[in-house]
Every structure is written in C-alpha cells, then in structure tokens.
Design an enzyme around this catalytic site. Structure first.
Site, PDB file in Angstrom:
ATOM      1  N   CYS A  87       0.836  -1.199   0.000  1.00 17.01           N
ATOM      2  CA  CYS A  87       0.000   0.000   0.000  1.00 17.01           C
ATOM      3  C   CYS A  87       0.880   1.261   0.000  1.00 17.01           C
ATOM      4  O   CYS A  87       1.540   1.541  -0.982  1.00 17.01           O
ATOM      5  CB  CYS A  87      -0.982  -0.033   1.169  1.00 17.01           C
ATOM      6  SG  CYS A  87      -2.423   1.022   0.937  1.00 17.01           S
ATOM      7  N   HIS A 175      -3.737  -5.436   0.299  1.00 19.15           N
ATOM      8  CA  HIS A 175      -3.263  -6.040   1.552  1.00 19.15           C
ATOM      9  C   HIS A 175      -3.525  -7.540   1.559  1.00 19.15           C
ATOM     10  O   HIS A 175      -4.678  -7.971   1.623  1.00 19.15           O
ATOM     11  CB  HIS A 175      -3.978  -5.407   2.747  1.00 19.15           C
ATOM     12  CG  HIS A 175      -3.680  -3.959   2.942  1.00 19.15           C
ATOM     13  ND1 HIS A 175      -2.639  -3.507   3.735  1.00 19.15           N
ATOM     14  CD2 HIS A 175      -4.280  -2.853   2.451  1.00 19.15           C
ATOM     15  CE1 HIS A 175      -2.626  -2.176   3.722  1.00 19.15           C
ATOM     16  NE2 HIS A 175      -3.611  -1.763   2.951  1.00 19.15           N
ATOM     17  N   GLU A 177      -1.731  -9.264   3.935  1.00 15.42           N
ATOM     18  CA  GLU A 177      -1.227  -9.583   5.276  1.00 15.42           C
ATOM     19  C   GLU A 177      -2.272  -9.469   6.364  1.00 15.42           C
ATOM     20  O   GLU A 177      -2.024  -9.804   7.528  1.00 15.42           O
ATOM     21  CB  GLU A 177      -0.035  -8.678   5.612  1.00 15.42           C
ATOM     22  CG  GLU A 177      -0.375  -7.279   6.119  1.00 15.42           C
ATOM     23  CD  GLU A 177      -0.886  -6.304   5.068  1.00 15.42           C
ATOM     24  OE1 GLU A 177      -1.153  -5.157   5.433  1.00 15.42           O
ATOM     25  OE2 GLU A 177      -1.020  -6.700   3.894  1.00 15.42           O
TER      26      GLU A 177
END
Length: 234
Positions: A87, A175, A177
C-alpha cells in the site's frame, strides 16, 4: 534470513507476515517510525518490508521521518536488497524508483477483484498466483511506474495493483497480510475515509468477518513470501 519492517502507524502492523517469519525461523525486527525511531543500516537486514499507512509519500512536512525512510529505501534498492512494499509501502517504492505518486480517481476500500496481466506468468514472484484474486484494499493514492519496473496486476478502480523490479523489489497496492483484527483497526482509526456511494468503497459490514477471503489472501501472501525467500537463498 533477517527481515526488517518499517511501520508507519500503530494500527498497521506486519500481521501475518510476522506469523510467517516466526514459523520459518527468520529473525524479525522493526522500526516504529511514528515513535521517531531511527532507521537501521542496510547491513542489518536481508529483506525490507515497508508497511501501509494513511499518510501520503508527499507528507514529509507533517511526518519528517519520511525523508529518512525514503533514503533507506533508495539505498536498499541500490544494494539489491529484497524488498516488499504494501500500500503506502508500494507507493514509496514506486517513488524511489522514479515514478509519480498521486491521488487515484477513486478510493478503493474493501474486497475488490484484482486481475493479473497476461505476462504475469513470466514474472519472478507472481507466476504461481491465480489469474484473478479478491484481496482487501484501503487506499486513495496510486502511482505511475518508470519503464524499469513492470506492472503485473490491475483492477477496475486502479491501474497499478502490483509490480516487480529487477528481481528483488515487489510492490502490492492491496493487503494480503491482514487478519480480522487488522481490518477492525483500520475501521476504528480511518472510518472518516469511507465515502458512502463511492463505486469502490464497501460498508464496514461487507468488510469484516470474511474468513474465506482472509484465508485466500493469507495463502497468497505465504506463496509470495516463500518465493521471495527462495530467491534470496538461491
């Protein structure tokens, strides 16, 4: 492998990256930039992970530590370090490579599809990814890449979703994660960014409690990290 992460705000942590590093027996250290901590020397890590955050790459006046971070990123790229940017982290990498970061026409917040480009199966890091994925997003900025970097993924709302550079740098606009707690924290701290009626902005109820989507994203994260790990060891 010694992995070091750069964290911009308390509520965007390494999350599942930290879990993977521990399971694989890697050493994981981090710099909490928002606390004014000094960045490490490049000799102190093998892989650098640059996390997300609500600020922009252009907010150096408000966040002076961005200047130190950018210098470390440039040095790491020049030295051929393995780097993953997520990001804001991807935007910082794009800028360091000579690209431009600017406001995307749309905010992209929630679970939205990403498509891999036709050439992605020739990439170093993404060749085992599916052609279509459904990751989590939270961003308002985007970037243009210099010709030396290659875009490997795009979405309807954002042209540059993932890229790689010279076999050692990876940028993800989305994302992989996240865990449930990651999304909860983003909603708690960044709810003012939600724009009802935006074409790519979901409601909080659509974002949370998505175990199957989280599992798919986390599996892709592990695939990517293990490919980066193998590349480091080869």
């Amino acid at each position: 492998m010694q992995i070091h992460y750069l964290q911009h705000v308390p509520f965007e942590s390494p999350a599942r990256i930290a879990d993977w590093a521990m399971e694989r027996g890697h050493q994981l250290t981090g710099t909490l930039l928002y606390e004014g901590a000094d960045v490490p020397f490049t000799s102190e890590f093998d892989m650098l992970v640059v996390l997300g955050g609500p600020m922009g790459v252009y907010d150096e006046e408000k966040h002076p530590w961005l200047a130190r971070e950018k210098k470390l990123i440039q040095e790491s790229i020049a030295q051929g370090k393995l780097i993953l940017g997520i990001c804001l982290g991807a935007q910082l990498l794009a800028e360091a490579l000579g690209g431009r970061v600017y406001r995307n026409p749309y905010k992209e917040i929630g679970w939205y599809p990403v498509s891999m480009k036709e050439s992605y199966q020739e990439s170093v890091f993404f060749k085992k990814f599916p052609r279509e994925l459904l990751p989590y997003h939270w961003h308002g900025d985007t970037f243009e890449l210099p010709p030396t970097a290659e875009t490997v993924a795009f979405s309807a709302g954002c042209a540059n979703q993932a890229f790689e550079y010279q076999g050692h740098v990876v940028g993800l606009q989305f994302h992989l994660e996240c865990g449930d707690d990651s999304i909860d924290k983003l909603l708690e701290h960044c709810a003012d960014e939600l724009e009802p009626g935006g074409p790519y902005v979901q409601s909080p109820g659509e974002m949370v409690k998505q175990p199957s989507l989280l599992a798919q994203s986390n599996a892709l994260l592990i695939e990517l990290l293990q490919t980066m790990e193998k590349h480091h060891l080869s």
